[in-house]
Design an enzyme around this catalytic site. Structure first.
Site, PDB file in Angstrom:
ATOM      1  N   ASP A  34       0.056   4.989   1.042  1.00 58.21           N
ATOM      2  CA  ASP A  34      -0.145   6.073   2.279  1.00 58.21           C
ATOM      3  C   ASP A  34       0.032   5.106   3.509  1.00 58.21           C
ATOM      4  O   ASP A  34      -1.059   4.179   3.493  1.00 58.21           O
ATOM      5  CB  ASP A  34      -1.525   6.850   1.917  1.00 58.21           C
ATOM      6  CG  ASP A  34      -1.274   7.653   0.917  1.00 58.21           C
ATOM      7  OD1 ASP A  34      -0.021   8.080   0.464  1.00 58.21           O
ATOM      8  OD2 ASP A  34      -2.232   7.886   0.023  1.00 58.21           O
ATOM      9  N   ASP A  40       0.772  -1.126   0.081  1.00 61.58           N
ATOM     10  CA  ASP A  40      -0.014   0.098  -0.060  1.00 61.58           C
ATOM     11  C   ASP A  40       0.923   1.260  -0.164  1.00 61.58           C
ATOM     12  O   ASP A  40       2.141   1.128   0.152  1.00 61.58           O
ATOM     13  CB  ASP A  40      -0.888   0.036   1.094  1.00 61.58           C
ATOM     14  CG  ASP A  40      -1.835   1.072   1.053  1.00 61.58           C
ATOM     15  OD1 ASP A  40      -2.404   1.596   0.194  1.00 61.58           O
ATOM     16  OD2 ASP A  40      -2.076   1.763   2.388  1.00 61.58           O
TER      17      ASP A  40
END
Length: 178
Positions: free
Chosen positions: A18, A16
């Site tokens: 952020d 991922d």
């Protein structure tokens, strides 16, 4: 001319963005707002050295919400890749899902976007685009929706709660041997 030999599937590290690669300041869309998570670049380099593919899978609903454009996001990703290269690391691909059920931008409004995590679309697309061994792959996310996407794609998911990403993976025996 004979057909090209099929590539042997390799494991992939799905990340991922952020909250895993960069500090999540909320809708990070420019290099000025970007701050690497400690150890993130070192993790990418370690998996590169071990022969794994490294693939970023990021929802990016800020595009659909009209907070920034896809061009802004692509510019940020280009700077990320330049900075990784300077650190001796690289990502093989970045997949993004700007769709959201409440997107202000009509083109991005979808009631259940197949690519938006917790749906596994981005991971499944990567597995179509690259010869990936899902059973040996790993997804690192900072939200339960990241882990659900990994589960649905047949990939082990690990929840990262912050701190130094390299130390986190090292303490769990999840860094590959080169």
């Amino acid at each position: 001319m004979p057909p090209e030999p099929a590539q042997t599937p390799t494991p992939a590290l799905f990340l991922d963005r952020d909250g895993v690669l960069n500090v999540d300041h909320g809708y990070v869309s420019s290099w000025d707002d970007f701050q690497w998570i400690p150890g993130a670049r070192e993790v990418v380099a370690a998996f590169n050295r071990a022969g794994w593919r490294v693939i970023v899978v990021t929802n990016q609903s800020g595009v659909g919400r009209g907070y920034y454009t896809e061009a802004d996001m692509h510019a940020l990703h280009a700077r990320m890749c330049e900075d990784l290269a300077a650190a001796g690391a690289r990502v093989d691909a970045i997949y993004h899902a700007p769709q959201h059920p409440q997107a202000k931008v009509e083109a991005y409004r979808h009631p259940d976007p197949p690519d938006r995590k917790p749906n596994p679309g981005m991971l499944l697309r990567a597995m179509t685009d690259f010869p990936i061994d899902a059973a040996r792959s790993l997804m690192i996310g900072d939200k339960p929706s990241d882990l659900e996407a990994a589960r649905r794609a047949g990939v082990q998911g690990v929840l990262f709660g912050g701190g130094d990403l390299y130390a986190f993976l090292e303490s769990r025996g999840l860094l590959p041997s080169a």
